[in-house]
Design an enzyme around this catalytic site. Structure first.
Site, PDB file in Angstrom:
ATOM      1  CB  THR A  32      -0.895  -0.004   1.255  1.00 30.62           C
ATOM      2  OG1 THR A  32      -1.791  -1.108   1.183  1.00 30.62           O
ATOM      3  CG2 THR A  32      -1.694   1.283   1.370  1.00 30.62           C
ATOM      4  N   GLY A  48      -0.893  -1.956   6.265  1.00 33.58           N
ATOM      5  CA  GLY A  48      -0.767  -3.160   7.077  1.00 33.58           C
ATOM      6  C   GLY A  48      -1.975  -4.058   6.927  1.00 33.58           C
ATOM      7  CG  HIS A  49      -4.024  -8.040   8.873  1.00 37.49           C
ATOM      8  ND1 HIS A  49      -3.785  -9.238   9.479  1.00 37.49           N
ATOM      9  CD2 HIS A  49      -5.176  -8.217   8.167  1.00 37.49           C
ATOM     10  CE1 HIS A  49      -4.741 -10.098   9.169  1.00 37.49           C
ATOM     11  NE2 HIS A  49      -5.598  -9.497   8.382  1.00 37.49           N
ATOM     12  N   GLY A  50      -5.321  -4.691   7.114  1.00 37.98           N
ATOM     13  CA  GLY A  50      -6.415  -3.731   7.156  1.00 37.98           C
ATOM     14  C   GLY A  50      -7.527  -4.034   8.128  1.00 37.98           C
ATOM     15  NE  ARG A 110      -9.303  -7.148   3.001  1.00 37.46           N
ATOM     16  CZ  ARG A 110      -8.191  -6.418   3.035  1.00 37.46           C
ATOM     17  NH1 ARG A 110      -7.754  -5.837   1.926  1.00 37.46           N
ATOM     18  NH2 ARG A 110      -7.525  -6.267   4.154  1.00 37.46           N
ATOM     19  CB  ILE A 111     -13.480  -2.838   1.151  1.00 39.26           C
ATOM     20  CG1 ILE A 111     -14.153  -2.954  -0.220  1.00 39.26           C
ATOM     21  CG2 ILE A 111     -12.913  -1.433   1.348  1.00 39.26           C
ATOM     22  CD1 ILE A 111     -15.384  -2.089  -0.384  1.00 39.26           C
ATOM     23  N   GLY A 112     -10.398  -3.200   2.472  1.00 43.01           N
ATOM     24  CA  GLY A 112      -9.573  -2.997   3.656  1.00 43.01           C
ATOM     25  C   GLY A 112      -9.723  -1.609   4.245  1.00 43.01           C
TER      26      GLY A 112
END
Length: 363
Positions: free
Chosen positions: A226, A278-280, A254-256
């Site tokens: 990102t 990072g890990h959304g 899926r949306i982060g």
């Protein structure tokens, strides 16, 4: 008696006219001098130097992979984004213009997971997300799940400036963007051989016996590519933006956190601007970007401390991996990350970009 009464009224009228405030036209300087709170500004409220900070993703990047020309390619592209964005600020451009300039350079590079080189979903299609926010009026725009918009960050800006909405997604977002005249492309424009290979590996691991743990392990040990930027312009306005392709092999729309205001992006002149990577899912649950700003606003916590409390403590306790970049109105910078590496950098002087990847490089 009647004459006396009329005389008395005349005297009162004359006196009241003489006591009226002067309504003659004054010069801007004279008018300003009548508002001392706008003239005698406290020094600590004055904006800091024009500044731009960027990131290109957090996670794990093996130092062996970054040897020689590979490391140079990353350094050069990050430096290019910093220099070009900073040039906008130096020429009197706004912070949102600088943010878009820097992010678009990274979107066009296959080195990162945004735009060209974005990761692929489980159907082998790139689905891109982006958001931007301006700290002077808290206006914001975002797009999610788009596959035909050449520059997602430009699309997010169009939503902010050309609509009454904050977020648009999927086909509706693309129809709106097309109507605004932004450049559209075929999804193949974004796809690289490297990302095709990554999807194949992810699907192969997913087909194993322990699908969830294997996929999760792979996710936690990859590089989140990102990209994001935060800028402070000469007008004292902070803007922040984030752009991403999301997660390899993601499913079902899926949306982060990247397009979610308050999670992956936030900007408020009274506190700071933040862009996350990072890990959304963890960044959404913890409203990471806003949490940092809220700690500054309601607790008076300095930027660096607020950022550390959220990224290095709160997220770590939940096993949430990643990092953020943040900038306040005085030009203070914070770039904490709890993963093994994060592509990042800043510039506040012409031709002096500072670029880092690992933790000990800023020392």
């Amino acid at each position: 008696m009647k004459r006396y009464f009329i005389f008395l009224l005349s005297v009162i009228f004359i006196i009241s006219c003489n006591n009226r405030p002067d309504t003659t036209t004054e010069s801007p300087d004279t008018v300003s001098s009548n508002i001392p709170q706008q003239v005698d500004i406290e020094k600590d409220t004055l904006p800091g130097p024009i500044t731009l900070i960027i990131h290109g993703g957090a996670g794990f990047v093996d130092p062996e992979y970054l040897k020689g020309d590979v490391r140079k390619n990353y350094n050069d592209k990050l430096s290019e984004a910093l220099n070009e964005g900073y040039a906008v600020l130096m020429n009197g451009g706004t912070s949102e213009e600088a943010v878009m300039t820097a992010i678009q350079i990274l979107e066009e590079s296959p080195l990162f997971n945004a735009g060209v080189g974005a990761v692929l979903n489980s159907d082998g299609i790139p689905e891109l997300d982006a958001s931007i926010m301006r700290g002077s009026d808290l206006n914001a725009g975002a797009v999610a799940g788009v596959s035909h918009v050449k520059s997602p960050i430009a699309a997010a800006y169009a939503v902010m400036e050309m609509s009454e909405h904050v977020m648009m997604a999927g086909q509706g977002a693309e129809k709106f963007i097309r109507d605004q005249g932004l450049e559209m492309v075929d999804p193949e424009y974004f796809i690289t051989d490297r990302r095709r290979e990554s999807l194949k590996k992810a699907k192969k691991k997913e087909a194993g016996n322990d699908k969830f743990s294997q996929a999760y392990s792979d996710f936690m040990n990859q590089k989140f590519g990102t990209v994001g930027a935060v800028a402070l312009d000469k007008y004292g306005v902070i803007s922040a933006g984030t752009s991403t392709g999301g997660m390899t092999n993601k499913k079902y729309g899926r949306i982060g956190d990247s397009p979610i205001i308050g999670a992956g992006t936030y900007a408020d002149n009274s506190t700071c601007g933040v862009s996350a990577t990072g890990h959304g899912e963890y960044f959404i649950r913890n409203v990471v970007a806003y949490d940092i700003a809220a700690r500054m606003k309601y607790q008076g916590t300095p930027l660096a401390d607020a950022a550390d409390e959220v990224v290095m403590k709160k997220l770590v306790e939940m096993n949430g991996s990643g990092g953020i970049i943040a900038l306040d109105r005085k030009g203070n910078i914070a770039m904490p990350f709890n993963s093994k590496s994060m592509f990042r950098g800043y510039i506040n002087k012409k031709d002096e970009p500072h670029v880092y990847i690992y933790k000990d490089e800023e020392k």
